[in-house]
Write a protein that holds these residues in place. Structure first.
Motif, mmCIF file in Angstrom:
data_model
loop_
_atom_site.group_PDB
_atom_site.id
_atom_site.type_symbol
_atom_site.label_atom_id
_atom_site.label_comp_id
_atom_site.label_asym_id
_atom_site.label_seq_id
_atom_site.Cartn_x
_atom_site.Cartn_y
_atom_site.Cartn_z
ATOM 1 N N UNK A 127 0.840 -1.193 0.000
ATOM 2 C CA UNK A 127 0.000 0.000 0.000
ATOM 3 C C UNK A 127 0.881 1.251 0.000
ATOM 4 N N UNK A 128 0.244 2.385 -0.231
ATOM 5 C CA UNK A 128 0.974 3.657 -0.184
ATOM 6 C C UNK A 128 1.632 3.841 1.180
ATOM 7 N N UNK A 129 0.891 3.588 2.249
ATOM 8 C CA UNK A 129 1.439 3.730 3.595
ATOM 9 C C UNK A 129 2.634 2.809 3.806
ATOM 10 N N UNK A 130 2.514 1.570 3.382
ATOM 11 C CA UNK A 130 3.615 0.608 3.540
ATOM 12 C C UNK A 130 4.840 1.037 2.745
ATOM 13 N N UNK A 131 4.622 1.574 1.546
ATOM 14 C CA UNK A 131 5.752 2.039 0.732
ATOM 15 C C UNK A 131 6.513 3.167 1.415
ATOM 16 N N UNK A 132 5.811 4.079 2.045
ATOM 17 C CA UNK A 132 6.470 5.194 2.718
ATOM 18 C C UNK A 132 7.289 4.696 3.907
ATOM 19 N N UNK A 133 6.847 3.609 4.529
ATOM 20 C CA UNK A 133 7.533 3.065 5.696
ATOM 21 C C UNK A 133 8.743 2.200 5.344
ATOM 22 N N UNK A 134 8.925 1.863 4.075
ATOM 23 C CA UNK A 134 9.996 0.944 3.667
ATOM 24 C C UNK A 134 11.384 1.392 4.152
ATOM 25 N N UNK A 135 11.763 2.687 4.050
ATOM 26 C CA UNK A 135 13.112 3.063 4.504
ATOM 27 C C UNK A 135 13.379 2.790 5.980
ATOM 28 N N UNK A 136 12.337 2.654 6.772
ATOM 29 C CA UNK A 136 12.520 2.405 8.204
ATOM 30 C C UNK A 136 12.839 0.952 8.505
ATOM 31 N N UNK A 137 12.701 0.075 7.515
ATOM 32 C CA UNK A 137 12.915 -1.345 7.762
ATOM 33 C C UNK A 137 14.380 -1.677 7.973
ATOM 34 N N UNK A 138 15.280 -0.721 7.650
ATOM 35 C CA UNK A 138 16.703 -0.939 7.944
ATOM 36 C C UNK A 138 16.930 -1.104 9.443
ATOM 37 N N UNK A 139 16.001 -0.565 10.239
ATOM 38 C CA UNK A 139 16.102 -0.679 11.692
ATOM 39 C C UNK A 139 15.203 -1.765 12.248
ATOM 40 N N UNK A 140 14.609 -2.580 11.385
ATOM 41 C CA UNK A 140 13.681 -3.613 11.848
ATOM 42 C C UNK A 140 12.259 -3.214 11.533
ATOM 43 N N UNK A 141 11.355 -3.427 12.468
ATOM 44 C CA UNK A 141 9.949 -3.129 12.254
ATOM 45 C C UNK A 141 9.663 -1.649 12.497
ATOM 46 N N UNK A 142 8.767 -1.084 11.694
ATOM 47 C CA UNK A 142 8.323 0.283 11.910
ATOM 48 C C UNK A 142 7.418 0.322 13.140
ATOM 49 N N UNK A 143 7.523 1.386 13.918
ATOM 50 C CA UNK A 143 6.730 1.529 15.135
ATOM 51 C C UNK A 143 5.420 2.254 14.841
ATOM 52 N N UNK A 144 4.559 2.304 15.852
ATOM 53 C CA UNK A 144 3.322 3.060 15.715
ATOM 54 C C UNK A 144 3.583 4.528 15.463
ATOM 55 N N UNK A 145 4.629 5.066 16.135
ATOM 56 C CA UNK A 145 4.993 6.470 15.910
ATOM 57 C C UNK A 145 5.464 6.686 14.477
ATOM 58 N N UNK A 146 6.180 5.702 13.919
ATOM 59 C CA UNK A 146 6.624 5.797 12.522
ATOM 60 C C UNK A 146 5.415 5.839 11.589
ATOM 61 N N UNK A 147 4.430 4.987 11.862
ATOM 62 C CA UNK A 147 3.228 4.954 11.026
ATOM 63 C C UNK A 147 2.475 6.282 11.120
ATOM 64 N N UNK A 148 2.437 6.873 12.307
ATOM 65 C CA UNK A 148 1.788 8.179 12.468
ATOM 66 C C UNK A 148 2.524 9.240 11.653
ATOM 67 N N UNK A 149 3.848 9.191 11.677
ATOM 68 C CA UNK A 149 4.643 10.138 10.897
ATOM 69 C C UNK A 149 4.382 9.952 9.402
ATOM 70 N N UNK A 150 4.282 8.707 8.961
ATOM 71 C CA UNK A 150 4.009 8.435 7.547
ATOM 72 C C UNK A 150 2.633 8.967 7.153
ATOM 73 N N UNK A 151 1.639 8.762 8.010
ATOM 74 C CA UNK A 151 0.301 9.284 7.721
ATOM 75 C C UNK A 151 0.308 10.809 7.644
ATOM 76 N N UNK A 152 1.072 11.429 8.553
ATOM 77 C CA UNK A 152 1.179 12.888 8.539
ATOM 78 C C UNK A 152 1.796 13.373 7.233
ATOM 79 N N UNK A 153 2.881 12.734 6.815
ATOM 80 C CA UNK A 153 3.530 13.130 5.563
ATOM 81 C C UNK A 153 2.607 12.915 4.368
ATOM 82 N N UNK A 154 1.919 11.788 4.348
ATOM 83 C CA UNK A 154 1.022 11.519 3.229
ATOM 84 C C UNK A 154 -0.127 12.519 3.200
ATOM 85 N N UNK A 155 -0.571 12.958 4.362
ATOM 86 C CA UNK A 155 -1.557 14.029 4.391
ATOM 87 C C UNK A 155 -0.989 15.314 3.813
#
Length: 230
Positions: free
Chosen positions: A101-129
């Motif tokens: 999904x669009x949200x998952x694609x934006x989170x891809x760069x964070x996977x270098x550190x393992x799993x994206x956190x809830x705060x990361x997902x909130x940041x991605x939603x903010x940016x996509x907005x």
């Protein structure tokens, strides 16, 4: 002190006749908040310069320092982490993962550190907005227009708050009105985040809006005295 320093940078490739010198003695200094356009004909070395700034390609000689670090002295794992943390990329082709999904694609760069956190997902939603895709979070890339896919790519480049954003012909595949909108977005977000933006472009209009304009001439970077359009 500048956060990006390039000193006497050269890049050559072996050929049967003689080495092909693409970049010759390039010097460049950039600080937070600056934007730089790099223009020049096809084959002049623009994308090669961007690849070296992004630590994707190693120079033949010369020095590159980003935030005080020479990335080419790092081992493979440390270099991957450095790129993920310090550098965001926006390419002419968006390179979104079609199965995500669009949200998952934006989170891809964070996977270098393992799993994206809830705060990361909130940041991605903010940016996509911010890029006008707040209602498209669950859509796949195939369900988006070309301009929407490039907007998602811009959000992905900014998800980690990088020091340096590199854009390689980010408006090259878009119609004029969509290209203008993407240029507006890149420059607005760059100013807000106080990052460094370096864009390779064939668009004179886009280049004129950047804080600094340079041209690659016979492998050398020549700065223009023209001021950016507000």
């Amino acid at each position: 002190m500048a956060e990006v320093e390039v000193t006497d940078l050269s890049k050559g490739y072996p050929t049967p006749a003689a080495p092909l010198e693409v970049l010759k003695g390039v010097d460049l200094s950039l600080s937070r908040g600056e934007s730089l356009a790099v223009v020049g004909p096809s084959g002049s070395g623009k994308s090669t310069l961007l690849s070296i700034l992004g630590a994707l390609d190693e120079p033949t000689s010369g020095a590159v320092r980003i935030d005080g670090v020479d990335p080419f002295t790092l081992d493979e794992r440390a270099l991957a982490r450095f790129r993920a943390e310090k550098i965001g990329f926006v390419f002419q082709e968006h390179y979104l993962l079609p199965q995500c999904s669009v949200l998952e694609n934006v989170l891809v760069p964070l996977l270098a550190d393992g799993q994206a956190t809830g705060a990361d997902a909130d940041r991605a939603r903010e940016l996509l907005g911010r890029v006008g895709l707040g209602e498209r979070l669950t859509h796949r890339p195939a369900e988006l227009s070309g301009g929407e896919r490039q907007r998602a790519a811009v959000a992905r480049a900014l998800i980690r708050g990088p020091l340096l954003v590199l854009a390689d012909e980010p408006t090259g595949n878009l119609d004029a009105s969509t290209a203008d909108a993407i240029a507006d977005l890149l420059l607005e977000l760059q100013r807000e985040a106080n990052t460094i933006l370096v864009a390779v472009t064939h668009s004179a209009e886009f280049a004129a809006r950047m804080g600094r304009q340079t041209r690659l001439v016979e492998g050398r970077l020549v700065e223009s005295s023209a001021a950016a359009t507000p």
